[in-house]
Each structure stands twice: as C-alpha cells, then as structure tokens.
Scaffold this motif. Structure first.
Motif, PDB file in Angstrom:
ATOM      1  N   VAL A 188     -12.846   6.439   6.174  1.00 11.26           N
ATOM      2  CA  VAL A 188     -13.624   6.895   7.573  1.00 11.26           C
ATOM      3  C   VAL A 188     -12.688   7.689   8.564  1.00 11.26           C
ATOM      4  O   VAL A 188     -12.670   8.740   9.066  1.00 11.26           O
ATOM      5  CB  VAL A 188     -14.461   5.898   8.010  1.00 11.26           C
ATOM      6  CG1 VAL A 188     -15.318   6.779   9.342  1.00 11.26           C
ATOM      7  CG2 VAL A 188     -15.607   5.525   6.948  1.00 11.26           C
ATOM      8  N   ASP A 189     -11.505   6.855   8.685  1.00  9.00           N
ATOM      9  CA  ASP A 189     -10.688   7.184   9.846  1.00  9.00           C
ATOM     10  C   ASP A 189      -9.214   6.928   9.189  1.00  9.00           C
ATOM     11  O   ASP A 189      -8.891   5.930   9.241  1.00  9.00           O
ATOM     12  CB  ASP A 189     -11.129   6.479  10.957  1.00  9.00           C
ATOM     13  CG  ASP A 189     -10.076   6.769  12.039  1.00  9.00           C
ATOM     14  OD1 ASP A 189      -9.136   7.813  11.924  1.00  9.00           O
ATOM     15  OD2 ASP A 189     -10.048   6.372  13.196  1.00  9.00           O
ATOM     16  N   ARG A 190      -8.843   8.036   8.699  1.00  7.07           N
ATOM     17  CA  ARG A 190      -7.458   8.131   7.794  1.00  7.07           C
ATOM     18  C   ARG A 190      -6.285   7.269   8.718  1.00  7.07           C
ATOM     19  O   ARG A 190      -5.633   6.581   8.294  1.00  7.07           O
ATOM     20  CB  ARG A 190      -7.331   9.472   7.428  1.00  7.07           C
ATOM     21  CG  ARG A 190      -8.036   9.659   6.128  1.00  7.07           C
ATOM     22  CD  ARG A 190      -7.223  10.811   5.521  1.00  7.07           C
ATOM     23  NE  ARG A 190      -7.872  11.010   4.150  1.00  7.07           N
ATOM     24  CZ  ARG A 190      -7.684  10.223   2.937  1.00  7.07           C
ATOM     25  NH1 ARG A 190      -6.485   9.666   3.244  1.00  7.07           N
ATOM     26  NH2 ARG A 190      -8.050  10.896   1.787  1.00  7.07           N
ATOM     27  N   SER A 191      -6.458   8.165  10.015  1.00  2.87           N
ATOM     28  CA  SER A 191      -4.913   7.806  10.882  1.00  2.87           C
ATOM     29  C   SER A 191      -5.077   6.343  11.356  1.00  2.87           C
ATOM     30  O   SER A 191      -4.347   5.562  11.353  1.00  2.87           O
ATOM     31  CB  SER A 191      -5.046   8.609  11.964  1.00  2.87           C
ATOM     32  OG  SER A 191      -6.332   8.316  12.946  1.00  2.87           O
ATOM     33  N   ARG A 192      -6.223   5.735  11.426  1.00  3.26           N
ATOM     34  CA  ARG A 192      -6.450   4.240  12.118  1.00  3.26           C
ATOM     35  C   ARG A 192      -6.133   3.201  10.846  1.00  3.26           C
ATOM     36  O   ARG A 192      -5.512   2.386  11.041  1.00  3.26           O
ATOM     37  CB  ARG A 192      -7.894   4.015  12.426  1.00  3.26           C
ATOM     38  CG  ARG A 192      -8.092   2.628  13.054  1.00  3.26           C
ATOM     39  CD  ARG A 192      -9.237   2.252  13.998  1.00  3.26           C
ATOM     40  NE  ARG A 192      -9.336   0.888  13.939  1.00  3.26           N
ATOM     41  CZ  ARG A 192      -8.543   0.128  15.023  1.00  3.26           C
ATOM     42  NH1 ARG A 192      -7.756   0.679  15.751  1.00  3.26           N
ATOM     43  NH2 ARG A 192      -8.782  -1.391  15.203  1.00  3.26           N
ATOM     44  N   SER A 193      -6.628   3.692   9.564  1.00  6.20           N
ATOM     45  CA  SER A 193      -6.338   2.807   8.619  1.00  6.20           C
ATOM     46  C   SER A 193      -5.062   2.755   8.240  1.00  6.20           C
ATOM     47  O   SER A 193      -4.349   1.687   7.975  1.00  6.20           O
ATOM     48  CB  SER A 193      -7.159   3.453   7.363  1.00  6.20           C
ATOM     49  OG  SER A 193      -6.984   2.519   6.147  1.00  6.20           O
ATOM     50  N   ARG A 194      -4.126   3.740   8.355  1.00  6.57           N
ATOM     51  CA  ARG A 194      -2.697   3.766   8.133  1.00  6.57           C
ATOM     52  C   ARG A 194      -2.007   2.992   9.311  1.00  6.57           C
ATOM     53  O   ARG A 194      -1.050   2.128   8.931  1.00  6.57           O
ATOM     54  CB  ARG A 194      -2.085   5.067   8.152  1.00  6.57           C
ATOM     55  CG  ARG A 194      -2.539   5.743   6.677  1.00  6.57           C
ATOM     56  CD  ARG A 194      -1.450   6.955   6.653  1.00  6.57           C
ATOM     57  NE  ARG A 194      -1.941   7.672   5.360  1.00  6.57           N
ATOM     58  CZ  ARG A 194      -2.539   8.849   5.460  1.00  6.57           C
ATOM     59  NH1 ARG A 194      -3.240   9.121   6.370  1.00  6.57           N
ATOM     60  NH2 ARG A 194      -2.713   9.446   3.994  1.00  6.57           N
ATOM     61  N   ASP A 195      -2.540   3.096  10.483  1.00  5.35           N
ATOM     62  CA  ASP A 195      -2.119   2.492  11.496  1.00  5.35           C
ATOM     63  C   ASP A 195      -2.160   0.927  11.258  1.00  5.35           C
ATOM     64  O   ASP A 195      -1.201   0.093  11.690  1.00  5.35           O
ATOM     65  CB  ASP A 195      -2.596   2.924  12.686  1.00  5.35           C
ATOM     66  CG  ASP A 195      -2.294   4.327  13.199  1.00  5.35           C
ATOM     67  OD1 ASP A 195      -1.215   4.793  12.781  1.00  5.35           O
ATOM     68  OD2 ASP A 195      -2.714   4.936  14.103  1.00  5.35           O
ATOM     69  N   THR A 196      -3.084   0.484  10.776  1.00  2.00           N
ATOM     70  CA  THR A 196      -3.478  -1.051  10.724  1.00  2.00           C
ATOM     71  C   THR A 196      -2.909  -1.704   9.282  1.00  2.00           C
ATOM     72  O   THR A 196      -3.228  -2.678   8.896  1.00  2.00           O
ATOM     73  CB  THR A 196      -4.882  -1.310  10.574  1.00  2.00           C
ATOM     74  OG1 THR A 196      -5.699  -0.507   9.799  1.00  2.00           O
ATOM     75  CG2 THR A 196      -5.388  -1.005  12.227  1.00  2.00           C
ATOM     76  N   GLY A 197      -2.482  -0.665   8.356  1.00  2.00           N
ATOM     77  CA  GLY A 197      -1.839  -1.096   7.186  1.00  2.00           C
ATOM     78  C   GLY A 197      -2.699  -1.182   6.026  1.00  2.00           C
ATOM     79  O   GLY A 197      -2.446  -1.818   4.863  1.00  2.00           O
ATOM     80  N   GLY A 198      -3.736  -0.683   6.073  1.00  2.00           N
ATOM     81  CA  GLY A 198      -4.695  -0.334   5.119  1.00  2.00           C
ATOM     82  C   GLY A 198      -4.282   0.474   3.860  1.00  2.00           C
ATOM     83  O   GLY A 198      -3.718   1.627   4.021  1.00  2.00           O
ATOM     84  N   THR A 199      -4.683   0.135   2.574  1.00  2.00           N
ATOM     85  CA  THR A 199      -4.257   0.931   1.449  1.00  2.00           C
ATOM     86  C   THR A 199      -5.265   1.841   0.879  1.00  2.00           C
ATOM     87  O   THR A 199      -5.082   2.784   0.231  1.00  2.00           O
ATOM     88  CB  THR A 199      -3.982   0.070   0.120  1.00  2.00           C
ATOM     89  OG1 THR A 199      -5.156  -0.682  -0.230  1.00  2.00           O
ATOM     90  CG2 THR A 199      -2.750  -0.774   0.600  1.00  2.00           C
ATOM     91  N   GLY A 200      -6.578   1.644   1.427  1.00  2.00           N
ATOM     92  CA  GLY A 200      -7.621   2.458   0.926  1.00  2.00           C
ATOM     93  C   GLY A 200      -8.247   2.258  -0.297  1.00  2.00           C
ATOM     94  O   GLY A 200      -9.066   2.674  -1.024  1.00  2.00           O
ATOM     95  N   LEU A 201      -7.851   0.861  -0.875  1.00  2.00           N
ATOM     96  CA  LEU A 201      -8.073   0.486  -2.243  1.00  2.00           C
ATOM     97  C   LEU A 201      -9.103  -0.978  -1.933  1.00  2.00           C
ATOM     98  O   LEU A 201      -9.724  -1.357  -3.042  1.00  2.00           O
ATOM     99  CB  LEU A 201      -7.050  -0.119  -3.003  1.00  2.00           C
ATOM    100  CG  LEU A 201      -6.372   1.111  -3.498  1.00  2.00           C
ATOM    101  CD1 LEU A 201      -5.018   1.078  -4.222  1.00  2.00           C
ATOM    102  CD2 LEU A 201      -7.083   2.382  -4.338  1.00  2.00           C
ATOM    103  N   GLY A 202      -9.310  -1.557  -0.804  1.00  2.00           N
ATOM    104  CA  GLY A 202      -9.776  -2.795  -0.626  1.00  2.00           C
ATOM    105  C   GLY A 202     -11.236  -2.892  -1.226  1.00  2.00           C
ATOM    106  O   GLY A 202     -11.590  -3.788  -1.774  1.00  2.00           O
ATOM    107  N   LEU A 203     -12.222  -1.942  -0.675  1.00  2.00           N
ATOM    108  CA  LEU A 203     -13.471  -2.113  -1.098  1.00  2.00           C
ATOM    109  C   LEU A 203     -13.672  -1.591  -2.660  1.00  2.00           C
ATOM    110  O   LEU A 203     -14.661  -2.023  -3.252  1.00  2.00           O
ATOM    111  CB  LEU A 203     -14.270  -1.096   0.030  1.00  2.00           C
ATOM    112  CG  LEU A 203     -14.404  -1.616   1.301  1.00  2.00           C
ATOM    113  CD1 LEU A 203     -15.259  -0.554   2.044  1.00  2.00           C
ATOM    114  CD2 LEU A 203     -15.116  -3.076   1.219  1.00  2.00           C
TER     115      LEU A 203
END
Length: 432
Positions: A380-395
């Motif tokens: 939903v928010d690409r910049s925030r996900s990267r800042d917090t270390g998310g990979t985009g694969l969790g869900l």
C-alpha cells in the motif's frame, strides 16, 4: 435347385404339352389358350412376389418378409441376408461415429471441422462456448463470417498453418486467451483445434511480474552496497565513518537476506500442496515466543497485549504456524506509529473455530487495497515498507500457510483507525 435355363425349358415343355392336348381335343384356338395359361401362371406368381417385395421395401422390413416358395425363395433369402448385413454395418458405423462424437465432446479443447470452403461441418460444445457459436444455427456458415477477428481472418487467408495463432480477449466475457491451429485432412478439409491458455498466460504474466519485482527489490540494496564499497575504496575515511558505512551495508545485506529467505519459504509452500500434518501446537508457548520477538523488533516503541482467551491448542505444522502468526505481528509493528498499541489474541468463535487475530492502531488500509494485500510484493505504501524492512512477501506467505491448514485469512480495516488480521482455523484443527 433347378437352374434358370432348366426352369425355362420345363415351362416351355409344359406349355407344349398343354397346347398339344388342347389341339387334339378342342382345336387350334384352345391350344393357343392352353399354352398362354401355362405361361401366364409363373408370370402372375412373379408379379405377386414383386408386389410383396415392393410393400416390404417401402416399409423398410425386407428382412422380416415371409419367404415364398419356388425360384423366388432363393432371391428373397439372399436379399434379406444382404439387407440384414448392410443394416448391421450401418449400425456399427453409427455406433463408431457416436463414440467419436462423444470423445470429441469430452475433449477439453475446442474442435471445429471445416470443409474446403472454410464452412463449419461440425463443432463441439467447447468450441461453441469459446466462439459463441451454435452448431444448429451456424452449420455450413463460413467461419470467418462468424469469427471476425482480423488476425484470425488473416490466418485463414494466408493458409500458413504450421504455427498456431493466439487470440486474446475472447469469449462472452472477453477474458479468454485461446491458442488455435488448423490441421489439413481429407479432401482440402481442415480441423481447427482450439485450446484455452488463459491460465498459462496468467501464469506467464505472473512469472514475468515476479522476476521484475525480485529484480527491482534486489537492485536497491545492491546499488547501495556497491555505492558504499566504491566510496570506501576511493576515499580515506576515519573509523567513525567506516563504522557508519558498515552499519548501512549490513542493513542492506540483512534486507537481501530476508528477501531470499522469504522467497525460499514461499517457494517451498507453493511446491507443497498437501495439507499440513496434524501435530499439536502449544498456543501459550507460541504466544510467548511471539511476544519476545515483537518486543525485540519494536524496541520499546509500541504497547503490546498478547491474550490467550481459550485453553485449546491448534493442530498443524508448528514452524509454519509460528511464521504466519509472526508475519501478522511484525506487519502490525512496521505499519503502526510509535506509541501505538498492538493486540494479539487466540480464542474460539461461537461455532468452535479457532481464531488468531492481530489488531493495530495504525493508519488503516483503504478498501480498494484489501483484495490485493496477499499478492507478492504488493504494498500500500512502498516507501514506508522499505523503511521498516518489509519484503512484500509476508502476507503471501501467510495466505499459503492458511491454505495448508484449511484456514481463512480475514482482513478488516478502517482508514485512520487501524486494522485487524484474523486467521480462522476449522474446528477439526482445534484440540483441547
């Protein structure tokens, strides 16, 4: 059985005897009349049998016709045997034809038979569905009058059938991708074979998107690492600057490591389609592990409430359950602001299903994003996900683990108020 010549000679002899006797006793006119009567008897008999033959032929019942006597018996017998054999052959051909039609109808592919003028001689139900045809209505219609796609018309016109033709956005819903190819047979006829490749096209598109997304996700940390390395090679840095750069490089390397681990986890889950084993997972122990990991990730920025509202445990693969629950909790931490609160709860609903829910006080998610949250690399928010270390694969991982445990992932969110992610397990996987 007497031959035809013998029968004819015998008939002439009988007519001669009758004429001679009548000539000796009654005169010449009586002799002629007697000869005519003898010759007329077989003629009348033959006419009667011909009339009977016509009657049974019109009724299509020659094989049941009673056999006459004499010369006609052999003719009728052979005729009956011939008709019976022909009908058996026709019946056998019809049965074979019906079997072929049933086999073509059972085929998952569309089949259209075209004559030498590209007119439809026959098509199965799948082809009717693919192209919106109706065989009873469209029989002997030129197929290019019914399928007016320019690429298809050009394909028929060129007569270069060595390669197949892909038609996209076909069908009544315009959502089918069809691969078709014409094969010559018979006297300038063609068999049009049509295959639904919609799923293959979607899988190919997903593969291309997946490769593009992975490349994009990897490019950023690799670029950062290379930039820091080049800087350290070209500049004489003090120890404080080196430590700072090393810390940044470690962060990017850790991000790549997390991405690779999640990709491997997702690949293993996708390759294993069997249901998860029925092993007891101790929920209180699991919740304690989740709480420790959550506090370490949050570093004191969030308030946590881990509740076990039911003494029941869960049946499944403990490592996968821990991964799914942990992903939901870590997502809540990443997307919740500092001093936000996060509640994780295990309980039974009113019909005895086990539910693990995570509620946060984050910014919430707009409704148009909810259906796509489990797609790989969807953010939903690409910049925030990267800042917090998310990979985009969790869900995406959570969804596959839920499928392995016959569970449902339910997402409820209100923009500005927060979100609740719930994993609902069937009663068969809940144990006291």
């Amino acid at each position: 059985m007497l031959s035809v010549i013998t029968r004819f000679a015998l008939l002439i002899f009988l007519a001669f005897i009758a004429a001679s006797l009548a000539l000796a006793n009654l005169g010449p006119f009586s002799a002629i009349a007697a000869a005519i009567c003898v010759l007329a008897i077989p003629l009348i008999y033959s006419y009667v049998n011909l009339a009977r033959l016509r009657k049974y032929t019109v009724a299509d019942a020659v094989e049941t016709m009673p056999l006459p006597s004499g010369y006609w018996e052999e003719i009728f017998f052979r005729l009956q045997r011939l008709v019976r054999n022909l009908k058996q052959q026709i019946l056998s051909i019809e049965k074979q034809h019906d079997r072929f039609i049933e086999a073509f109808q059972a085929s998952p592919n569309g089949i259209v038979m075209l004559d030498d003028q590209d007119q439809i001689e026959w098509c199965n139900a799948i082809a009717e569905h693919f192209f919106g045809l109706n065989f009873k209505r469209d029989a002997l219609q030129r197929i290019n009058f019914l399928i007016r796609r320019p690429e298809f018309v050009q394909y028929l016109y060129k007569r270069q059938f060595e390669e197949p033709l892909l038609l996209e956005r076909m069908g009544r819903g315009a959502n089918l991708s069809l691969m078709l190819q014409a094969f010559p047979f018979g006297d300038k006829r063609h068999l049009l074979l049509v295959q639904d490749v919609t799923d293959l096209q979607k899988a190919d598109a997903m593969r291309r998107d997946f490769v593009a997304n992975v490349s994009h996700e990897m490019r950023t940390p690799i670029t950062v690492l290379m930039g820091f390395l080049e800087t350290m090679q070209s500049l004489d840095l003090d120890k404080a600057q080196q430590s700072q750069y090393f810390e940044m490089m470690m962060s990017q390397a850790q991000r790549m490591k997390s991405l690779v681990e999640d990709l491997l986890t997702l690949a293993n889950l996708e390759s294993n389609t069997l249901p998860a084993p029925m092993q007891v997972v101790n929920i209180p122990t699991l919740m304690a592990l989740l709480k420790n990991d959550a506090e370490a990730l949050s570093q004191g920025h969030h308030a946590f409430n881990f509740e076990v509202s039911s003494p029941c445990n869960l049946m499944g693969e403990e490592r996968e359950i821990l991964s799914a629950f942990g992903n939901l909790v870590s997502n809540a931490i990443r997307y919740s602001p500092d001093i936000g609160s996060i509640t994780a709860n295990w309980h039974l609903n009113e019909i005895g299903e086990g539910e693990f829910s995570v509620t946060d006080t984050g910014p919430g998610i707009a409704s148009e994003h909810l259906s796509r949250l489990t797609e790989r690399f969807y953010r939903v928010d690409r910049s925030r996900s990267r800042d917090t270390g998310g990979t985009g694969l969790g869900l995406a991982i959570v969804k596959h683990i839920a499928n392995r445990h016959q569970a449902q992932l339910i997402i409820e969110s209100t923009p500005g108020k927060g979100s609740t992610f719930t994993l609902r397990f069937p009663k068969e996987r809940v144990v006291a």
